[in-house]
Design a protein around this motif. Sequence first.
Motif, PDB file in Angstrom:
ATOM      1  N   LEU A 281       0.816  -1.219   0.000  1.00 59.43           N
ATOM      2  CA  LEU A 281       0.000   0.000   0.000  1.00 59.43           C
ATOM      3  C   LEU A 281       0.849   1.268   0.000  1.00 59.43           C
ATOM      4  O   LEU A 281       0.318   2.364  -0.187  1.00 59.43           O
ATOM      5  CB  LEU A 281      -0.951  -0.009   1.207  1.00 59.43           C
ATOM      6  CG  LEU A 281      -1.988  -1.139   1.198  1.00 59.43           C
ATOM      7  CD1 LEU A 281      -2.765  -1.168   2.517  1.00 59.43           C
ATOM      8  CD2 LEU A 281      -2.957  -0.980   0.011  1.00 59.43           C
ATOM      9  N   SER A 282       2.148   1.105   0.215  1.00 65.14           N
ATOM     10  CA  SER A 282       3.021   2.281   0.181  1.00 65.14           C
ATOM     11  C   SER A 282       3.556   2.555  -1.219  1.00 65.14           C
ATOM     12  O   SER A 282       4.228   3.567  -1.446  1.00 65.14           O
ATOM     13  CB  SER A 282       4.207   2.074   1.141  1.00 65.14           C
ATOM     14  OG  SER A 282       3.727   1.852   2.452  1.00 65.14           O
ATOM     15  N   ARG A 283       3.273   1.651  -2.165  1.00 67.40           N
ATOM     16  CA  ARG A 283       3.739   1.862  -3.535  1.00 67.40           C
ATOM     17  C   ARG A 283       2.958   2.998  -4.196  1.00 67.40           C
ATOM     18  O   ARG A 283       1.786   3.214  -3.872  1.00 67.40           O
ATOM     19  CB  ARG A 283       3.518   0.581  -4.364  1.00 67.40           C
ATOM     20  CG  ARG A 283       4.311  -0.605  -3.851  1.00 67.40           C
ATOM     21  CD  ARG A 283       4.041  -1.806  -4.736  1.00 67.40           C
ATOM     22  NE  ARG A 283       4.625  -3.008  -4.182  1.00 67.40           N
ATOM     23  CZ  ARG A 283       4.505  -4.215  -4.735  1.00 67.40           C
ATOM     24  NH1 ARG A 283       3.818  -4.367  -5.874  1.00 67.40           N
ATOM     25  NH2 ARG A 283       5.052  -5.262  -4.174  1.00 67.40           N
ATOM     26  N   PRO A 284       3.583   3.703  -5.122  1.00 69.86           N
ATOM     27  CA  PRO A 284       2.856   4.788  -5.810  1.00 69.86           C
ATOM     28  C   PRO A 284       1.650   4.260  -6.592  1.00 69.86           C
ATOM     29  O   PRO A 284       0.610   4.913  -6.629  1.00 69.86           O
ATOM     30  CB  PRO A 284       3.923   5.407  -6.730  1.00 69.86           C
ATOM     31  CG  PRO A 284       5.055   4.432  -6.767  1.00 69.86           C
ATOM     32  CD  PRO A 284       4.992   3.600  -5.523  1.00 69.86           C
ATOM     33  N   ASP A 285       1.784   3.088  -7.176  1.00 66.55           N
ATOM     34  CA  ASP A 285       0.664   2.501  -7.923  1.00 66.55           C
ATOM     35  C   ASP A 285       0.025   1.396  -7.075  1.00 66.55           C
ATOM     36  O   ASP A 285      -0.101   0.257  -7.488  1.00 66.55           O
ATOM     37  CB  ASP A 285       1.161   1.921  -9.243  1.00 66.55           C
ATOM     38  CG  ASP A 285       2.255   0.872  -9.002  1.00 66.55           C
ATOM     39  OD1 ASP A 285       2.807   0.836  -7.862  1.00 66.55           O
ATOM     40  OD2 ASP A 285       2.535   0.090  -9.921  1.00 66.55           O
ATOM     41  N   ARG A 286      -0.390   1.783  -5.887  1.00 63.53           N
ATOM     42  CA  ARG A 286      -0.860   0.771  -4.932  1.00 63.53           C
ATOM     43  C   ARG A 286      -2.104   0.047  -5.464  1.00 63.53           C
ATOM     44  O   ARG A 286      -2.883   0.598  -6.243  1.00 63.53           O
ATOM     45  CB  ARG A 286      -1.141   1.412  -3.582  1.00 63.53           C
ATOM     46  CG  ARG A 286      -2.271   2.431  -3.600  1.00 63.53           C
ATOM     47  CD  ARG A 286      -2.615   2.886  -2.175  1.00 63.53           C
ATOM     48  NE  ARG A 286      -3.706   3.863  -2.209  1.00 63.53           N
ATOM     49  CZ  ARG A 286      -4.974   3.527  -2.330  1.00 63.53           C
ATOM     50  NH1 ARG A 286      -5.323   2.262  -2.437  1.00 63.53           N
ATOM     51  NH2 ARG A 286      -5.905   4.458  -2.379  1.00 63.53           N
ATOM     52  N   PRO A 287      -2.291  -1.209  -5.040  1.00 64.42           N
ATOM     53  CA  PRO A 287      -3.474  -1.957  -5.449  1.00 64.42           C
ATOM     54  C   PRO A 287      -4.745  -1.347  -4.845  1.00 64.42           C
ATOM     55  O   PRO A 287      -4.690  -0.706  -3.800  1.00 64.42           O
ATOM     56  CB  PRO A 287      -3.239  -3.355  -4.874  1.00 64.42           C
ATOM     57  CG  PRO A 287      -2.273  -3.155  -3.755  1.00 64.42           C
ATOM     58  CD  PRO A 287      -1.410  -2.003  -4.168  1.00 64.42           C
ATOM     59  N   THR A 288      -5.872  -1.566  -5.517  1.00 59.11           N
ATOM     60  CA  THR A 288      -7.157  -1.098  -4.974  1.00 59.11           C
ATOM     61  C   THR A 288      -7.854  -2.197  -4.193  1.00 59.11           C
ATOM     62  O   THR A 288      -8.877  -1.955  -3.555  1.00 59.11           O
ATOM     63  CB  THR A 288      -8.091  -0.625  -6.100  1.00 59.11           C
ATOM     64  OG1 THR A 288      -8.377  -1.751  -6.965  1.00 59.11           O
ATOM     65  CG2 THR A 288      -7.440   0.467  -6.932  1.00 59.11           C
ATOM     66  N   ALA A 289      -7.315  -3.403  -4.287  1.00 61.06           N
ATOM     67  CA  ALA A 289      -7.920  -4.523  -3.557  1.00 61.06           C
ATOM     68  C   ALA A 289      -6.824  -5.505  -3.187  1.00 61.06           C
ATOM     69  O   ALA A 289      -5.840  -5.647  -3.905  1.00 61.06           O
ATOM     70  CB  ALA A 289      -8.986  -5.220  -4.395  1.00 61.06           C
ATOM     71  N   ILE A 290      -7.009  -6.184  -2.037  1.00 60.76           N
ATOM     72  CA  ILE A 290      -6.064  -7.219  -1.596  1.00 60.76           C
ATOM     73  C   ILE A 290      -6.845  -8.472  -1.220  1.00 60.76           C
ATOM     74  O   ILE A 290      -7.808  -8.406  -0.450  1.00 60.76           O
ATOM     75  CB  ILE A 290      -5.216  -6.750  -0.387  1.00 60.76           C
ATOM     76  CG1 ILE A 290      -4.329  -5.549  -0.771  1.00 60.76           C
ATOM     77  CG2 ILE A 290      -4.355  -7.905   0.151  1.00 60.76           C
ATOM     78  CD1 ILE A 290      -3.475  -5.017   0.376  1.00 60.76           C
ATOM     79  N   PHE A 291      -6.409  -9.584  -1.802  1.00 56.67           N
ATOM     80  CA  PHE A 291      -6.944 -10.888  -1.416  1.00 56.67           C
ATOM     81  C   PHE A 291      -5.882 -11.563  -0.551  1.00 56.67           C
ATOM     82  O   PHE A 291      -4.768 -11.805  -1.001  1.00 56.67           O
ATOM     83  CB  PHE A 291      -7.265 -11.716  -2.669  1.00 56.67           C
ATOM     84  CG  PHE A 291      -7.539 -13.182  -2.403  1.00 56.67           C
ATOM     85  CD1 PHE A 291      -8.272 -13.600  -1.292  1.00 56.67           C
ATOM     86  CD2 PHE A 291      -7.071 -14.159  -3.286  1.00 56.67           C
ATOM     87  CE1 PHE A 291      -8.521 -14.952  -1.061  1.00 56.67           C
ATOM     88  CE2 PHE A 291      -7.315 -15.513  -3.059  1.00 56.67           C
ATOM     89  CZ  PHE A 291      -8.042 -15.905  -1.937  1.00 56.67           C
ATOM     90  N   ALA A 292      -6.225 -11.820   0.714  1.00 55.51           N
ATOM     91  CA  ALA A 292      -5.278 -12.423   1.649  1.00 55.51           C
ATOM     92  C   ALA A 292      -5.544 -13.923   1.749  1.00 55.51           C
ATOM     93  O   ALA A 292      -6.676 -14.376   1.604  1.00 55.51           O
ATOM     94  CB  ALA A 292      -5.404 -11.771   3.021  1.00 55.51           C
ATOM     95  N   SER A 293      -4.491 -14.683   2.028  1.00 59.60           N
ATOM     96  CA  SER A 293      -4.609 -16.143   2.057  1.00 59.60           C
ATOM     97  C   SER A 293      -5.335 -16.671   3.276  1.00 59.60           C
ATOM     98  O   SER A 293      -5.752 -17.827   3.293  1.00 59.60           O
ATOM     99  CB  SER A 293      -3.229 -16.798   2.005  1.00 59.60           C
ATOM    100  OG  SER A 293      -2.705 -16.686   0.701  1.00 59.60           O
TER     101      SER A 293
END
Lengths: 335, 335
Positions: A233-245
């Motif tokens: 989430l700290s990346r400039p092109d951060r993801p809009t969604a996260i699927f966690a295991s």
Amino acid sequence: MTDNPSGPPAVTIAFIAESAGVSIPTVSKVLNGRSGVSVETRARVEGLINKYGYRRPSGSRGSTVEIVFREMEGTWAVDIIRGVERVARQNRIGVLVSQLGPDSSPATSIDETIGRRPGFVLFVSEISAPEQAKLKAKDIPFVVINPAGELPDDVPFVGTTNWRGGHSATRHLLDLGHRRIAMINGPDYPFCQARMAGYFSAMAEADVAADSSLVVRTFLTREHGYAAALELLSRPDRPTAIFASNDMQAFGVYRAARELGLSIPGELSVVGFDDIVVSDWADPPLTTVHQPLFEMASAATDLAFTLGRGEPVRQVGLEIATVLTIRKSTAPPRS
Amino acid sequence: MTDNPSGPPAVTIAFIAESAGVSIPTVSKVLNGRSGVSVETRARVEGLINKYGYRRPSGSRGSTVEIVFREMEGTWAVDIIRGVERVARQNRIGVLVSQLGPDSSPATSIDETIGRRPGFVLFVSEISAPEQAKLKAKDIPFVVINPAGELPDDVPFVGTTNWRGGHSATRHLLDLGHRRIAMINGPDYPFCQARMAGYFSAMAEADVAADSSLVVRTFLTREHGYAAALELLSRPDRPTAIFASNDMQAFGVYRAARELGLSIPGELSVVGFDDIVVSDWADPPLTTVHQPLFEMASAATDLAFTLGRGEPVRQVGLEIATVLTIRKSTAPPRS
């Protein structure tokens, strides 16, 4: 626990031995999975056993089932115990619970388990080769619940549809309009691989180019989920969604989002896996893939009892379906 | 594993048999819960066993301890099982787990438990009179973990310091400067009464006039905590802090505060009781009274084993101390 009185007469070991043209001890060896029988003889005897449906005499099994945990922690252990307990109670079988001690190895701990003379043994997630060998030698039926590793083909197990779960989680995010979907993967277990494969399959079906930098591999804890999410989430092109295991990782994502001032689901959608009891209490309640632990444990117990009665089973392994449980942690991305 | 040599001489089965005017095998049948003894004879023998306090010779105890749950749910059950398992493993004793079925009563379910011939039985929260009587008649040691109700003086138990916990939770809120402190109480169990008494004691010590309208009695669930908090927080003179009788109620308070747009701890401080595993994952992490379930279960198992060895115990009941765990849900009130 008695044979159906209107059924055919019971098939004895002697009858099987005579039909196969071998000794009674040889049939016993085959029945009890012991060595010292040629491949051809074993196949012939097994064929006859399957044909005539030999049943072990009633009452010859111990009256307990032991659940062996590597480590009994987390909120899911109770679901497993309850699932076993329900089926065991119906069969008037007691439920033993054990876990590996800090100084124990599976090879020595299984001796203690066998010393308690359980009729059946259920392993949670892990089973070692010595455990398999010793239980087979003692003719104690065993089943693995939610296997974490690869199993030999003849080890019965009850798992869940991990690929399907990963697929439905990712499909849900895609249907909401997400494209930059990250996945926090787990260690190199087959069930983690299957969840990740479901993710990649769903992405491919939606013609979304896979960005492997969005897939992070770490451990299945809240702390590791937090660290992984903080980085993503700290990346400039951060993801809009996260699927966690798993849900624990997802709760780590919650914490990272909170620290970064990202609202869920407004600025970040999150999907977990497991549906542990607390997923519904989170803020916001977590959208997650429901893993039917109670039903898996019940089915594993049923399977062990069926094996113990010497009844033929259609398959020694089965997977019980996951169900995507949509709550409040997912929404369309902000455009 | 030997009787105390300085104690009174052991009462033998032969002595019981002679006193009852029956054979030794008959006494043995009664002791072991087997059939083939008339109701009258059984009652006479059991009466003499209770009177003379027959103790099994060392080493003749079963090699399992059974944990009897009324209902095995919630995240606390695993802590109890793990606590028992740790001590049992050290003593090479197997752990059986059972719960009352939907169609079972304690009076019939205990017969199934006895039929599994456990060496020791641990009850979680509840024990009925028939359970006590039947185990005493069979000379099976038992201990109640975290008793919910009143117990006869001779029933061993391991609880926690509920009054002290309620006192320290309330004192913490008072020290932060709160004066309008509400309490969500539980049902009419001694442990709830003790928590509430701790609340009133701390308020009185701080010379804060008790406002009984701020004490609400309801059930120990998230839903009931939510409803109670919604009512309390909708009042024009709403409390600035709420002490809930357990963490589940506290999570209900979180939900009510969220719906009413009240921030925790900015506009409302919340303290729970239990410190279940998820309290630390809440948003914000919950300040709560830690109930040492693992240690309580370990101590209860130790106590049962000590009783089983016929060793004198200094006290049949003990309470293990609670510890206030301060996290992020409490802060000074806004002035």
